[in-house]
Write an enzyme that holds these catalytic residues in place. Sequence first.
Site, PDB file in Angstrom:
ATOM      1  N   SER A 171      -8.320 -29.957 -38.253  1.00 23.81           N
ATOM      2  CA  SER A 171      -7.122 -30.680 -37.852  1.00 23.81           C
ATOM      3  C   SER A 171      -6.112 -30.868 -38.977  1.00 23.81           C
ATOM      4  O   SER A 171      -4.934 -31.068 -38.706  1.00 23.81           O
ATOM      5  CB  SER A 171      -7.507 -32.035 -37.260  1.00 23.81           C
ATOM      6  OG  SER A 171      -8.342 -32.748 -38.138  1.00 23.81           O
ATOM      7  N   HIS A 183      -8.506 -29.447 -31.261  1.00 22.14           N
ATOM      8  CA  HIS A 183      -7.188 -28.829 -31.440  1.00 22.14           C
ATOM      9  C   HIS A 183      -7.114 -27.426 -30.849  1.00 22.14           C
ATOM     10  O   HIS A 183      -6.066 -26.769 -30.923  1.00 22.14           O
ATOM     11  CB  HIS A 183      -6.806 -28.784 -32.923  1.00 22.14           C
ATOM     12  CG  HIS A 183      -6.348 -30.106 -33.444  1.00 22.14           C
ATOM     13  ND1 HIS A 183      -5.074 -30.586 -33.236  1.00 22.14           N
ATOM     14  CD2 HIS A 183      -7.001 -31.065 -34.144  1.00 22.14           C
ATOM     15  CE1 HIS A 183      -4.955 -31.773 -33.793  1.00 22.14           C
ATOM     16  NE2 HIS A 183      -6.123 -32.091 -34.350  1.00 22.14           N
ATOM     17  N   LYS A 195      -4.840 -34.166 -26.490  1.00 17.62           N
ATOM     18  CA  LYS A 195      -3.861 -33.409 -27.281  1.00 17.62           C
ATOM     19  C   LYS A 195      -3.084 -32.473 -26.355  1.00 17.62           C
ATOM     20  O   LYS A 195      -2.235 -32.937 -25.610  1.00 17.62           O
ATOM     21  CB  LYS A 195      -4.588 -32.727 -28.434  1.00 17.62           C
ATOM     22  CG  LYS A 195      -5.054 -33.789 -29.428  1.00 17.62           C
ATOM     23  CD  LYS A 195      -5.918 -33.312 -30.549  1.00 17.62           C
ATOM     24  CE  LYS A 195      -6.177 -34.492 -31.481  1.00 17.62           C
ATOM     25  NZ  LYS A 195      -7.435 -34.379 -32.218  1.00 17.62           N
TER      26      LYS A 195
HETATM   27  C1  LIG Z   1      -8.242 -35.604 -32.490  1.00 19.31           C
HETATM   28  C2  LIG Z   1      -9.615 -35.107 -32.756  1.00 19.31           C
HETATM   29  C3  LIG Z   1     -10.708 -35.718 -32.154  1.00 19.31           C
HETATM   30  C4  LIG Z   1     -10.572 -36.958 -31.341  1.00 19.31           C
HETATM   31  O1  LIG Z   1      -9.992 -36.721 -30.102  1.00 19.31           O
HETATM   32  P1  LIG Z   1      -9.328 -37.969 -29.310  1.00 19.31           P
HETATM   33  O2  LIG Z   1      -9.333 -37.484 -27.906  1.00 19.31           O
HETATM   34  O3  LIG Z   1      -7.983 -38.180 -29.892  1.00 19.31           O
HETATM   35  O4  LIG Z   1     -10.232 -39.138 -29.519  1.00 19.31           O
HETATM   36  C5  LIG Z   1     -11.950 -35.153 -32.359  1.00 19.31           C
HETATM   37  N1  LIG Z   1     -12.119 -34.063 -33.149  1.00 19.31           N
HETATM   38  C6  LIG Z   1     -11.080 -33.474 -33.761  1.00 19.31           C
HETATM   39  C7  LIG Z   1     -11.310 -32.267 -34.600  1.00 19.31           C
HETATM   40  C8  LIG Z   1      -9.797 -33.979 -33.589  1.00 19.31           C
HETATM   41  O5  LIG Z   1      -8.778 -33.411 -34.211  1.00 19.31           O
END
Ligand SMILES: *Cc1c(COP(=O)(O)O)cnc(C)c1O
Length: 393
Positions: free
Chosen positions: A182, A210, A241
């Site tokens: 990320s 992502h 996301k």
């Molecule tokens: C954003 C993210 C999460 C968490 O996801 P949410 O739905 O925002 O809780 C988990 N793993 C990675 C790699 C992320 O970038």
Amino acid sequence: MRADPLAYLTTELNTLREQGLYRSLRVLDSRQQATSRFDGRTVVNLSSNNYLGLTTHPKLVEAAIQAIRDFGVGSGSVRTIAGTMAIHMELERRLAVFKKTEAVVVFQSGFTANAGTVSSILTKDDVVISDALNHASIIDGCRLSRAAIKVFPHKDLAAARTVLQELPASQRKLLITDGVFSMDGDLGPLPGLCDLAEEFGCIMMVDDAHASGVFGANGRGTVDHFKMHGRVDIQVGTLSKAVGALGGYVAGTRDFIEFLYHRARPFLFSTSHPPSVAATCIAALDVLEQEPDIIDRLWDNTRFFKAGLVAMGFDTGASESPITPVFAGEGSRAMKLSDRLFEEGVFAQGIAFPTVARDKARVRTIVTATHTKDELQFALDAFGKVGKELGLI
Ligand SMILES: *Cc1c(COP(=O)(O)O)cnc(C)c1O
């Protein structure tokens, strides 16, 4: 009056202020979209994870409104008591078809999906082999499981192999990577990791937060992108996301998912999604399946923006995704870059320790399918101006 027992936290905050690392929250007072208004200023928004612009897609908005009219605003219970609605089951069924796995369970967020899964399938006798840059929710899940944690350097397959060779053959092992990292935007080495998992008898898990909606056919994720179907036991994705709403899901075999229904603590002890969230996610799957050209637009914008940054001489690291970091050295410099960009009308969040290593502070950019070329060129021009000012290019 008694002394404030939390005063030590004020001291810590003051330290952050002295180091130039104190941040106040930027407040969005428009929709989350390509150009948005934060803190009263209209800016090109390069900081959201709204890859496909689905947060405001009319089909998703309509689906949410309809679900509220039909089923109300809350589920009223955890999934395992009275909070499993037909629409929750429908979303899980649709996701399983989408991911081409036997079954899927949906959690309240990607964070709880990771933490709840890892912590429930492992015990203190087991071991996790984890990439150094894996997401915080994976790390927390590992800690909660009380399993031993062996971290290998980022994407280093040879180092992962050395770790695996030193472990007893009989010990249960979970090999785990982010699909897309990320903060750097590079891809986990899934084919090589799958080979290692097979050679050493590991459970193989990928966190595709992502990659969901971004990589693979129709946004099915990195397992589809690398054609690793059937070789990854556990796929986690997010609905927060690119999918545009909120939630996390875990895809795998029917029995594995049934086990999580019985043991994953966020599933058992935290209330399920409002029906509107489930309806929104189902509508998002319709869009991914029926309008995949939206993903092509995301990639077209990604190529344009990255090429512009590289042509100006910025250090963008090893990114392979719509996440493009712009490295700035130490934390205060990254924050300065971010602040100056904001003044020039571009929102690109500065990211510093402890989210990334102390000397790897950066501004992180994320383009979306809905940015116009004009908006992206405007942002590139601002990067050029401020980058020269700060001696980065
Ligand atoms: C954003 C993210 C999460 C968490 O996801 P949410 O739905 O925002 O809780 C988990 N793993 C990675 C790699 C992320 O970038």
